[in-house]
Design a protein around this motif. Structure first.
Motif, PDB file in Angstrom:
ATOM      1  N   ILE A 152      29.476  39.816  37.608  1.00 21.63           N
ATOM      2  CA  ILE A 152      30.366  39.274  38.634  1.00 21.63           C
ATOM      3  C   ILE A 152      30.080  37.790  38.854  1.00 21.63           C
ATOM      4  O   ILE A 152      30.995  36.983  39.019  1.00 21.63           O
ATOM      5  N   PHE A 153      28.806  37.431  38.840  1.00 20.24           N
ATOM      6  CA  PHE A 153      28.404  36.031  38.993  1.00 20.24           C
ATOM      7  C   PHE A 153      29.108  35.153  37.954  1.00 20.24           C
ATOM      8  O   PHE A 153      29.736  34.144  38.292  1.00 20.24           O
ATOM      9  N   PHE A 154      29.038  35.543  36.684  1.00 18.16           N
ATOM     10  CA  PHE A 154      29.689  34.750  35.640  1.00 18.16           C
ATOM     11  C   PHE A 154      31.207  34.827  35.736  1.00 18.16           C
ATOM     12  O   PHE A 154      31.905  33.853  35.438  1.00 18.16           O
ATOM     13  N   ASN A 155      31.738  35.976  36.172  1.00 17.72           N
ATOM     14  CA  ASN A 155      33.185  36.079  36.385  1.00 17.72           C
ATOM     15  C   ASN A 155      33.670  35.098  37.439  1.00 17.72           C
ATOM     16  O   ASN A 155      34.773  34.557  37.329  1.00 17.72           O
ATOM     17  N   MET A 156      32.855  34.865  38.453  1.00 17.69           N
ATOM     18  CA  MET A 156      33.256  33.927  39.504  1.00 17.69           C
ATOM     19  C   MET A 156      33.486  32.530  38.944  1.00 17.69           C
ATOM     20  O   MET A 156      34.402  31.840  39.373  1.00 17.69           O
ATOM     21  N   PHE A 157      32.695  32.117  37.984  1.00 12.26           N
ATOM     22  CA  PHE A 157      32.913  30.819  37.337  1.00 12.26           C
ATOM     23  C   PHE A 157      34.235  30.823  36.566  1.00 12.26           C
ATOM     24  O   PHE A 157      34.983  29.849  36.574  1.00 12.26           O
ATOM     25  N   LYS A 158      34.513  31.955  35.883  1.00 15.79           N
ATOM     26  CA  LYS A 158      35.779  32.076  35.144  1.00 15.79           C
ATOM     27  C   LYS A 158      36.962  32.046  36.103  1.00 15.79           C
ATOM     28  O   LYS A 158      37.963  31.378  35.853  1.00 15.79           O
ATOM     29  N   TRP A 159      36.847  32.803  37.209  1.00 18.10           N
ATOM     30  CA  TRP A 159      37.932  32.844  38.201  1.00 18.10           C
ATOM     31  C   TRP A 159      38.139  31.476  38.839  1.00 18.10           C
ATOM     32  O   TRP A 159      39.274  31.072  39.100  1.00 18.10           O
ATOM     33  N   ASN A 160      37.052  30.758  39.068  1.00 18.63           N
ATOM     34  CA  ASN A 160      37.131  29.427  39.642  1.00 18.63           C
ATOM     35  C   ASN A 160      37.889  28.486  38.701  1.00 18.63           C
ATOM     36  O   ASN A 160      38.784  27.752  39.114  1.00 18.63           O
ATOM     37  N   ARG A 161      37.542  28.517  37.426  1.00 20.60           N
ATOM     38  CA  ARG A 161      38.210  27.675  36.433  1.00 20.60           C
ATOM     39  C   ARG A 161      39.686  28.076  36.281  1.00 20.60           C
ATOM     40  O   ARG A 161      40.566  27.230  36.222  1.00 20.60           O
ATOM     41  N   TYR A 162      39.933  29.385  36.230  1.00 23.20           N
ATOM     42  CA  TYR A 162      41.312  29.876  36.088  1.00 23.20           C
ATOM     43  C   TYR A 162      42.161  29.419  37.280  1.00 23.20           C
ATOM     44  O   TYR A 162      43.295  28.965  37.107  1.00 23.20           O
ATOM     45  N   PHE A 163      41.622  29.530  38.480  1.00 17.71           N
ATOM     46  CA  PHE A 163      42.375  29.092  39.653  1.00 17.71           C
ATOM     47  C   PHE A 163      42.679  27.609  39.568  1.00 17.71           C
ATOM     48  O   PHE A 163      43.792  27.177  39.872  1.00 17.71           O
ATOM     49  N   GLU A 164      41.690  26.831  39.142  1.00 18.17           N
ATOM     50  CA  GLU A 164      41.862  25.380  39.033  1.00 18.17           C
ATOM     51  C   GLU A 164      42.966  25.033  38.029  1.00 18.17           C
ATOM     52  O   GLU A 164      43.787  24.159  38.287  1.00 18.17           O
ATOM     53  N   GLU A 165      42.982  25.725  36.891  1.00 18.17           N
ATOM     54  CA  GLU A 165      43.909  25.374  35.813  1.00 18.17           C
ATOM     55  C   GLU A 165      45.248  26.097  35.889  1.00 18.17           C
ATOM     56  O   GLU A 165      46.257  25.559  35.434  1.00 18.17           O
ATOM     57  N   VAL A 166      45.270  27.322  36.421  1.00 16.07           N
ATOM     58  CA  VAL A 166      46.488  28.136  36.401  1.00 16.07           C
ATOM     59  C   VAL A 166      46.947  28.541  37.804  1.00 16.07           C
ATOM     60  O   VAL A 166      48.105  28.359  38.164  1.00 16.07           O
ATOM     61  N   GLY A 167      46.033  29.090  38.592  1.00 15.69           N
ATOM     62  CA  GLY A 167      46.396  29.631  39.899  1.00 15.69           C
ATOM     63  C   GLY A 167      46.997  28.604  40.839  1.00 15.69           C
ATOM     64  O   GLY A 167      47.995  28.868  41.519  1.00 15.69           O
ATOM     65  N   LYS A 168      46.400  27.413  40.872  1.00 15.39           N
ATOM     66  CA  LYS A 168      46.886  26.346  41.743  1.00 15.39           C
ATOM     67  C   LYS A 168      48.308  25.937  41.353  1.00 15.39           C
ATOM     68  O   LYS A 168      49.193  25.834  42.212  1.00 15.39           O
ATOM     69  N   VAL A 169      48.520  25.755  40.069  1.00 13.64           N
ATOM     70  CA  VAL A 169      49.844  25.367  39.559  1.00 13.64           C
ATOM     71  C   VAL A 169      50.870  26.460  39.882  1.00 13.64           C
ATOM     72  O   VAL A 169      51.968  26.178  40.366  1.00 13.64           O
ATOM     73  N   ASN A 170      50.499  27.716  39.620  1.00 10.96           N
ATOM     74  CA  ASN A 170      51.405  28.839  39.899  1.00 10.96           C
ATOM     75  C   ASN A 170      51.760  28.912  41.376  1.00 10.96           C
ATOM     76  O   ASN A 170      52.918  29.152  41.735  1.00 10.96           O
ATOM     77  N   PHE A 171      50.770  28.726  42.233  1.00  5.12           N
ATOM     78  CA  PHE A 171      51.038  28.783  43.670  1.00  5.12           C
ATOM     79  C   PHE A 171      52.097  27.766  44.064  1.00  5.12           C
ATOM     80  O   PHE A 171      53.083  28.099  44.712  1.00  5.12           O
ATOM     81  N   PHE A 172      51.902  26.515  43.676  1.00  3.07           N
ATOM     82  CA  PHE A 172      52.852  25.475  44.089  1.00  3.07           C
ATOM     83  C   PHE A 172      54.208  25.635  43.403  1.00  3.07           C
ATOM     84  O   PHE A 172      55.242  25.314  43.997  1.00  3.07           O
ATOM     85  N   ASN A 173      54.225  26.152  42.189  1.00  2.00           N
ATOM     86  CA  ASN A 173      55.506  26.423  41.525  1.00  2.00           C
ATOM     87  C   ASN A 173      56.255  27.568  42.209  1.00  2.00           C
ATOM     88  O   ASN A 173      57.460  27.494  42.404  1.00  2.00           O
ATOM     89  N   ASN A 174      55.527  28.631  42.565  1.00  2.00           N
ATOM     90  CA  ASN A 174      56.164  29.829  43.114  1.00  2.00           C
ATOM     91  C   ASN A 174      56.457  29.741  44.606  1.00  2.00           C
ATOM     92  O   ASN A 174      57.369  30.418  45.084  1.00  2.00           O
ATOM     93  N   TYR A 175      55.701  28.963  45.345  1.00  2.00           N
ATOM     94  CA  TYR A 175      55.835  28.979  46.798  1.00  2.00           C
ATOM     95  C   TYR A 175      56.187  27.621  47.399  1.00  2.00           C
ATOM     96  O   TYR A 175      56.055  27.422  48.605  1.00  2.00           O
ATOM     97  N   SER A 176      56.692  26.712  46.583  1.00  2.00           N
ATOM     98  CA  SER A 176      57.085  25.401  47.099  1.00  2.00           C
ATOM     99  C   SER A 176      58.224  25.519  48.117  1.00  2.00           C
ATOM    100  O   SER A 176      58.414  24.613  48.927  1.00  2.00           O
ATOM    101  N   VAL A 177      58.932  26.622  48.101  1.00  2.00           N
ATOM    102  CA  VAL A 177      59.985  26.863  49.085  1.00  2.00           C
ATOM    103  C   VAL A 177      59.404  26.838  50.505  1.00  2.00           C
ATOM    104  O   VAL A 177      60.101  26.565  51.470  1.00  2.00           O
ATOM    105  N   HIS A 178      58.109  27.074  50.617  1.00  2.00           N
ATOM    106  CA  HIS A 178      57.432  27.085  51.927  1.00  2.00           C
ATOM    107  C   HIS A 178      56.691  25.780  52.212  1.00  2.00           C
ATOM    108  O   HIS A 178      55.794  25.755  53.047  1.00  2.00           O
TER     109      HIS A 178
END
Length: 163
Positions: free
Chosen positions: A119-145
């Motif tokens: 889980i410790f190492f997964n947290m680093f992966k999840w952190n990187r994924y959020f930085e590269e993909v999750g953040k972009v997806n959030f603003f693309n999908n929820y910019s209506v708000h």
């Protein structure tokens, strides 16, 4: 209110603090996904997860926090009066992941899961994924708000909004 951010961004701490300050219950999205049992976590079915989330957002007031921004969470973004996007510096999040793991392993901090090396190492992966993909997806999908999204890079700047 919905608080979103990566692993180690300060979501849970902020939700807990605001909950106490405003006398509003807070909910962790991970606990909407998982039924926590001493014998091990059980993943809720999509229907169970949706019912639980719906019951939360239909209550009078709530604070939801989590990393999730997939379609199943969209109703909470739509219903939220305020969406706080924690955009904490990547290196600070990395430091917090390490600090949290060590505190959990030393039994100085409680967790909803067993703090394993995996889980410790997964947290680093999840952190990187959020930085590269999750953040972009959030603003693309929820910019209506966009009128109710507040991007926060440092949680200390929130004090002026809630005091």
């Amino acid at each position: 209110m919905h608080i979103i951010g990566s692993v180690g961004s300060g979501k849970t701490t902020l939700a807990r603090d605001l909950s106490a300050q405003l006398s509003i219950p807070y909910y962790e999205l991970d606990n909407v996904v998982w039924i926590r049992k001493k014998t091990g976590d059980i993943r809720r079915t999509e229907e169970e997860r949706e019912e639980y989330l719906t019951s939360i957002i239909q209550s009078e007031s709530w604070i939801i926090e989590g990393i999730h921004n997939e379609n199943w969470v969209s109703s909470s973004f739509h219903q939220a009066d305020l969406i706080i996007f924690l955009d904490t510096n990547y290196s600070i999040r990395t430091y917090r992941i390490i600090k949290r793991f060590l505190k959990q392993k030393l039994h100085l901090e409680k967790s909803n899961y067993k703090p394993t090396v995996k889980i410790f190492f997964n947290m680093f992966k999840w952190n990187r994924y959020f930085e590269e993909v999750g953040k972009v997806n959030f603003f693309n999908n929820y910019s209506v708000h966009k009128d109710k999204i507040k991007v926060i890079r440092n949680t200390s700047t929130l004090e002026k909004h809630f005091n």
